[in-house]
Structure formats: C-alpha cells, structure tokens
Enzyme design. Sequence first.
Site, PDB file in Angstrom:
ATOM      1  N   HIS A 149       0.644 114.267  57.858  1.00 15.58           N
ATOM      2  CA  HIS A 149       0.655 114.123  59.542  1.00 15.58           C
ATOM      3  C   HIS A 149      -0.486 113.878  59.873  1.00 15.58           C
ATOM      4  CE1 HIS A 149       1.055 115.156  63.838  1.00 15.58           C
ATOM      5  NE2 HIS A 149      -0.034 115.437  63.549  1.00 15.58           N
ATOM      6  N   GLU A 150      -1.430 114.958  59.047  1.00 16.47           N
ATOM      7  CA  GLU A 150      -3.129 114.915  59.102  1.00 16.47           C
ATOM      8  C   GLU A 150      -3.897 113.945  58.137  1.00 16.47           C
ATOM      9  OE1 GLU A 150      -3.626 117.006  60.629  1.00 16.47           O
ATOM     10  OE2 GLU A 150      -1.903 118.711  61.323  1.00 16.47           O
TER      11      GLU A 150
ATOM     12  N   GLN B 233      -9.377 113.694  64.108  1.00 12.39           N
ATOM     13  CA  GLN B 233      -9.184 114.098  65.878  1.00 12.39           C
ATOM     14  C   GLN B 233     -10.491 115.074  66.937  1.00 12.39           C
ATOM     15  OE1 GLN B 233      -5.856 115.993  63.912  1.00 12.39           O
ATOM     16  NE2 GLN B 233      -5.155 115.858  66.242  1.00 12.39           N
TER      17      GLN B 233
ATOM     18  N   HIS C  21      -3.664 110.816  60.359  1.00  8.18           N
ATOM     19  CA  HIS C  21      -4.519 110.896  60.926  1.00  8.18           C
ATOM     20  C   HIS C  21      -5.856 110.650  59.907  1.00  8.18           C
ATOM     21  CE1 HIS C  21      -3.724 112.451  64.523  1.00  8.18           C
ATOM     22  NE2 HIS C  21      -3.169 113.960  63.998  1.00  8.18           N
TER      23      HIS C  21
ATOM     24  N   GLY D 155      -1.866 122.173  62.486  1.00  4.25           N
ATOM     25  CA  GLY D 155      -2.641 121.497  61.755  1.00  4.25           C
ATOM     26  C   GLY D 155      -3.701 120.548  62.345  1.00  4.25           C
TER      27      GLY D 155
ATOM     28  N   CYS E 139       1.304 116.630  68.685  1.00  7.10           N
ATOM     29  CA  CYS E 139       0.342 116.604  67.870  1.00  7.10           C
ATOM     30  C   CYS E 139      -0.561 116.936  69.037  1.00  7.10           C
ATOM     31  CB  CYS E 139      -0.034 115.147  67.721  1.00  7.10           C
ATOM     32  SG  CYS E 139      -1.570 114.347  67.197  1.00  7.10           S
ATOM     33  N   LEU E 140      -1.778 117.477  68.791  1.00  6.30           N
ATOM     34  CA  LEU E 140      -3.015 117.284  69.453  1.00  6.30           C
ATOM     35  C   LEU E 140      -3.679 116.464  70.728  1.00  6.30           C
ATOM     36  CD1 LEU E 140      -4.279 120.491  67.907  1.00  6.30           C
ATOM     37  CD2 LEU E 140      -2.888 121.509  69.572  1.00  6.30           C
TER      38      LEU E 140
HETATM   39  O1  GNR Z   1       0.423 121.725  65.519  1.00  4.26           O
HETATM   40  C1  GNR Z   1       1.126 120.414  65.419  1.00  4.26           C
HETATM   41  N1  GNR Z   1       2.671 120.885  65.030  1.00  4.26           N
HETATM   42  C2  GNR Z   1       2.714 120.168  64.297  1.00  4.26           C
HETATM   43  C3  GNR Z   1       3.918 119.945  64.478  1.00  4.26           C
HETATM   44  C4  GNR Z   1       5.383 119.499  64.559  1.00  4.26           C
HETATM   45  C5  GNR Z   1       4.424 117.542  63.290  1.00  4.26           C
HETATM   46  C6  GNR Z   1       3.024 118.193  63.140  1.00  4.26           C
HETATM   47  C7  GNR Z   1       2.599 118.757  63.535  1.00  4.26           C
HETATM   48  S1  GNR Z   1       0.852 118.684  64.000  1.00  4.26           S
HETATM   49  C8  GNR Z   1       0.520 119.116  65.178  1.00  4.26           C
HETATM   50  C9  GNR Z   1      -1.249 119.527  65.217  1.00  4.26           C
HETATM   51  C10 GNR Z   1      -2.115 118.484  64.837  1.00  4.26           C
HETATM   52  O2  GNR Z   1      -1.500 117.270  65.427  1.00  4.26           O
HETATM   53  N2  GNR Z   1      -2.712 117.740  63.712  1.00  4.26           N
HETATM   54  O3  GNR Z   1      -3.019 116.702  63.731  1.00  4.26           O
HETATM   55 NI    NI Z   2      -2.376 115.298  64.534  1.00  9.39          NI
END
Ligand code: GNR
Ligand code: NI
Length: 167
Positions: free
Chosen positions: A133-134, A51, A137, A46, A91-92
Amino acid sequence: MALLPILRFPDPRLKKVAQPVAQIDASIRKLVADMAETMYEAPGIGLAATQVDVHERVVVIDVSEEKNNLLAFINPTLEKCSGEQVGEEGCLSVPGIYDKVERAERVTIKYLDLDGKQRTMEADGLLAVCIQHEIDHLNGIVFVDHLSQLKQGRIKSKLAKQARVTA
Ligand code: GNR
Ligand code: NI
C-alpha cells in the site's frame, strides 16, 4: 517534531511519483520523525511521504499492537512477491472508506535504513499489505485505484459530500 497535514483523495498531488532519496541527512531524519508522529496521531499503521506532499521515497510503518515498533524505509523496492491475500484496506488519505484489495501474501523488499545501510526484509500478512500500500503511494497510486470505476465514482461523491458538511 511536528504534525504534518495529510492530502485527501482525489488531490492530484497524490498521483505524483516520488523521487529516490539521494542522501540520508538531518532533513530526512526529521521527515521520518514528523511522519511517525503524524501516523501515530492519526492513528494509522503506515504513512508514505507522498501523503504529506513530500515527493521523496520515504515510508514509515508500525503494525504492532503496542505501537512500539516503528519501521522506516528509504527507497524501498519490491524484489519478490508471492501468493495472494484479500483484505479490507483503508487509507488516511481516503477517510471513512474501506474496501477489499487483492495483494501478494508475501513480499521481499530492499531499502535503506536511517543509517544509509542497504537492507532486505521479508514480510507477510498485514505488514506485507501495508508495504505494498505504501509503495503504491510512492508511485502515485491510492488503494481506490485498484477498485472498479463505479466504486471510484461513488467514493469521490461520498468524499465530496463529506467535505461539504465538514466545511
Ligand atoms: O492506517 C492504515 N490502515 C491500513 C489498513 C489496511 C491496509 C492498509 C492500511 S494503510 C493505512 C494508513 C495509510 O493510509 N497509509 O498510506
Ligand atoms: Ni494510504
């Protein structure tokens, strides 16, 4: 298409609250295409516009094994949440850090698709985690904000150390 640089925690720009998209035009479609390319290249499941330092409410997700099921959500809102699940998140924007976060097990979201059509989607499991999670953000929240102050401090020093050795 273009790869976009990803902001790293604790960059203060990750705390900005994204604004709703007023019109889905060519610039939004290009943003979605560039975000998808950036997400697949990373690789991640995601990516939120926040980001890549664009503070508009745009999210891309692909939780499929084959990486052939791109989902794009414009102005997503959480309508319903139920149950709970605890899973290891990454998270990236916080490379190399993984920890458990409690999330709703099942969510219902409303959003606009790339044609500007209002849609509703139900999700559970990993897709539900990723959506939460998104949307976090877009509201200026990173998963580490859900962890204790002690863990947040440790993560900041680990990332600072990492940044020194890779500089
Ligand atoms: O790549 C991602 N893997 C992930 C694994 C577990 C819970 C959430 C994520 S999202 C993350 C990519 C990211 O940072 N999205 O904002
Ligand atoms: Ni993230």
